[in-house]
Design an enzyme around this catalytic site. Sequence first.
Site, short mmCIF file in Angstrom:
data_model
loop_
_atom_site.label_atom_id
_atom_site.label_comp_id
_atom_site.label_asym_id
_atom_site.label_seq_id
_atom_site.Cartn_x
_atom_site.Cartn_y
_atom_site.Cartn_z
N TYR A 194 14.00 66.90 7.07
CA TYR A 194 13.74 66.47 5.69
C TYR A 194 13.08 67.56 4.85
O TYR A 194 12.67 67.31 3.72
CB TYR A 194 12.86 65.21 5.69
CG TYR A 194 13.61 63.96 6.11
CD1 TYR A 194 14.42 63.97 7.24
CD2 TYR A 194 13.51 62.79 5.39
CE1 TYR A 194 15.10 62.84 7.64
CE2 TYR A 194 14.20 61.65 5.79
CZ TYR A 194 14.99 61.68 6.91
OH TYR A 194 15.66 60.55 7.30
N LYS B 276 14.24 64.41 21.30
CA LYS B 276 15.59 64.73 21.77
C LYS B 276 15.56 66.15 22.34
O LYS B 276 16.41 67.00 22.03
CB LYS B 276 16.58 64.60 20.60
CG LYS B 276 18.05 64.70 20.99
CD LYS B 276 18.58 63.47 21.70
CE LYS B 276 20.00 63.69 22.17
NZ LYS B 276 20.50 62.61 23.02
N ASP C 102 17.86 58.27 22.04
CA ASP C 102 18.98 57.34 22.20
C ASP C 102 18.62 56.20 23.17
O ASP C 102 18.90 55.02 22.91
CB ASP C 102 20.27 58.06 22.64
CG ASP C 102 20.02 59.24 23.56
OD1 ASP C 102 18.86 59.69 23.66
OD2 ASP C 102 20.97 59.71 24.20
N ASP D 77 12.53 57.64 10.71
CA ASP D 77 13.17 56.94 9.60
C ASP D 77 14.12 55.87 10.16
O ASP D 77 14.11 54.70 9.75
CB ASP D 77 13.94 57.96 8.76
CG ASP D 77 14.32 57.43 7.39
OD1 ASP D 77 13.98 56.28 7.09
OD2 ASP D 77 14.96 58.18 6.64
#
Length: 337
Positions: free
Chosen positions: A123, A175, A209, A233
């Site tokens: 972002y 991740k 995930d 988010d």
Amino acid sequence: MKTPITLIPGDGIGPSISHATVRILEAAGAAIEWDTQLAGLAGVARCGDPIPDATLDSIKRTKLALKGPLETPVGEGYRSINVALRTTFDLYANVRPAYSIVPGGRFGDLDLVLIRENTEGLYVGIEHYIRVGDDPRAAAESVALITRAGSERIVRYAFEYAAAHGRGKVTVVHKANILKYSQGLFLDTARMVARDYAGRIEFEERIVDAMAMNLVLHPERFDVICTTNLFGDILSDQISGLVGGLGLAPGANIGANGAIFEAVHGTAPDIAGKGVANPSALLLAACMLLEHIGDIERAKRVRTALEQTIRSGTTLTRDLGGTASTDEFTDAIIAKL
Ligand code: NAD
């Protein structure tokens, strides 16, 4: 002494849910002096600027704001004002609590808090197109910027939040198996910070995930969740879905020198102007604001009135399965107060 607070009603359903929230806080006797300011489309319409200087000056002065949702054009136009406000005031921690209010939901007793890093990651707005031959937009590149300092302060915030609120576990979501550098730095830093709380607050790590699946299957296994900007988010909207939807999800953007409280949802253009929006998310954000300024008892009273109104099931907005208007729902909460 009244506390000065900037009020940004916002776009779409924003003015209606802000009005409802201010009415309820007034009925609860909150000592607040609102300084109403514009931003988003309303800012463009009135001042030709999505964040007018007067709005920034007001927040610089009050260091506190309650903000309705702001419209951001998709794919073009000005950058998100929400992102700009978070960056301008360095509001690095986005705190999004979610607990079960609506009876009969799939999960009756959830109580989770997601703490999202608010200023880094994908972002940061470092992106550009790459020309190939005649096509100026043949490819696009976005940079995910993660720093050790930024990671350390958000993970420490999450542990301190857990300690202050009597919570037992922090789950760090990442991740790092694929994004070995950026997410790897975040995870390494989280492990380092977690050592300072060993024996007091449990630490666990989850790949994003798998976390998404676990949140649907076993959300009760989680307590405080801490993650980077984009994952936060997405997961916070997912979590709001577990407890009744966006209409009930508040958020706080907190930094060393200021705090902005808001609903997680957007401007709801499909229902704007119809008088049917649910003000609960902004009201719950206002309760977080009251707690932030030390008005803990009043926050509890307002939250209880909201919970009782929802649980009694007689006066509910459409998103909660009822037929009440925003005003009728607001009146019902004030009556409970
Ligand atoms: P949205 O959250 O506005 O709406 C998604 C769905 O949820 C819609 O069906 C809407 O009617 C419903 N909904 C949302 N809030 C509700 C409420 N309080 N009561 C009843 N129903 C409610 O998401 P979107 O449609 O993807 O976004 C619309 C606009 O909002 C976009 O311009 C987006 O950029 C902006 N946005 C702003 C913020 C913010 O200011 N914090 C956050 C998200 C989206």
